[in-house]
Each structure stands twice: as C-alpha cells, then as structure tokens.
Design a protein around this motif. Sequence first.
Motif, short mmCIF file in Angstrom:
data_model
loop_
_atom_site.label_atom_id
_atom_site.label_comp_id
_atom_site.label_asym_id
_atom_site.label_seq_id
_atom_site.Cartn_x
_atom_site.Cartn_y
_atom_site.Cartn_z
N VAL A 42 0.87 -1.17 0.00
CA VAL A 42 0.00 0.00 0.00
C VAL A 42 0.91 1.22 0.00
N ALA A 43 0.53 2.26 -0.73
CA ALA A 43 1.37 3.45 -0.83
C ALA A 43 0.53 4.70 -0.75
N ALA A 44 1.19 5.80 -0.47
CA ALA A 44 0.53 7.11 -0.42
C ALA A 44 1.54 8.18 -0.79
N VAL A 63 -0.38 -1.18 -7.76
CA VAL A 63 -0.65 -2.05 -8.90
C VAL A 63 0.45 -1.74 -9.90
N ASP A 64 1.31 -2.73 -10.12
CA ASP A 64 2.55 -2.52 -10.85
C ASP A 64 3.34 -1.46 -10.09
N SER A 65 3.60 -0.31 -10.65
CA SER A 65 4.32 0.73 -9.91
C SER A 65 3.43 1.94 -9.66
N GLU A 66 2.13 1.80 -9.96
CA GLU A 66 1.19 2.91 -9.80
C GLU A 66 0.38 2.75 -8.51
N ILE A 67 -0.08 3.88 -8.00
CA ILE A 67 -0.95 3.86 -6.82
C ILE A 67 -2.38 3.85 -7.32
N GLU A 80 -8.54 1.98 -9.04
CA GLU A 80 -8.30 2.56 -10.35
C GLU A 80 -6.93 3.22 -10.38
N THR A 81 -6.14 2.85 -11.37
CA THR A 81 -4.80 3.41 -11.52
C THR A 81 -4.86 4.68 -12.36
N PRO A 82 -3.84 5.52 -12.30
CA PRO A 82 -3.80 6.72 -13.15
C PRO A 82 -3.82 6.39 -14.64
N SER A 83 -3.34 5.21 -15.03
CA SER A 83 -3.35 4.83 -16.45
C SER A 83 -4.71 4.31 -16.90
#
Length: 160
Positions: A42-44, A63-67, A80-83
């Motif tokens: 988990v990241a922030a 998720v992969d390297s995205e938050i 939901e990822t930024p991509s």
Amino acid sequence: MFFRREQPKVPTFTERVDLLRKAGFEAQPLPDNRVRISKHGVAAIIGDEGKNQPAIEKAGLLVDSEIAVLLNAGYQMFLETPSGKRLPATAKELKALHEFEEDVKEALGLVSLYNTSLGTTSPKHEYDRVLNRDIGQQPRPWETKEHRAVAPHTKGSVSS
C-alpha cells in the motif's frame, strides 16, 4: 512565582517523514517536495501543506508501480490506476488500505476523524446516477431532446 508552560514543539515535515521511516514505512522523495511512502503493498503520497502540517494526498494499493486509488461505483468498490486500469477491490485490500491510512495518521501525529476511523472511505464516486457530475454542469433529464417531445395524451386540443 509564575509557572510557564513550555511551547509545544511542532515537528518539521522532514522530521515527520523520519518518524514514518522509524515506524517501518519506506519513504521515497519526489521532485515536487512531496514524499511517496509505502508499506506492505500500500502506498501514499504526502505533502507539506504549510505550517509543517502534512497531508495525505493520495493513498491506495500498488498495482505494478502505480498507486491505485479507491473508486466507489455504488454497487462495488474498485481500485483505479492513473493509467485507467480498474480492478475490483477485495475485503482484504480494503482492510489493508484502512490500516495503512490509520498507521500513517498515527505516525504523523494527525487527527483521525470519527467517520474515517469506522472504515475505508473513497475519494472518487462514480454512481450511475451521478456519472460525470464532477466535469461540470450536466443537462437535467427533463431538458434532454427525448423528454422534450410532447407526451401522446397531450396532443391536440381538448374538446368540451
């Protein structure tokens, strides 16, 4: 004799980031003076909003390297990822996200509000009745082309 209260020392943003590192979080500085912290998948992203008061800007699962931030679709929670990748959120992931946010708030010395301490909250909502509400003024249903047509029972004049 007067008793003086000592002024409480407000830790700086970098001191608070050091507190996060001591609490077991990985901290990675970003170019815009914010910090990406992570622990157990988990990241922030936290930033200094002035007066040495940190703010959790974006928290979610990695998720992969995205938050991937939490999205409430009304009938189910998604990540939901930024991509644009969207994955259904499981109860285990929601619990991990909630515990992460509470641990970050505790380590930073932030206040944990009652409604957020009850469970996981999501910054994004996408119910089907309020879809696209955040992108500006939406037409009202009765103002759309399909609804402006005259109803069949009102056609013509009423004879007495």
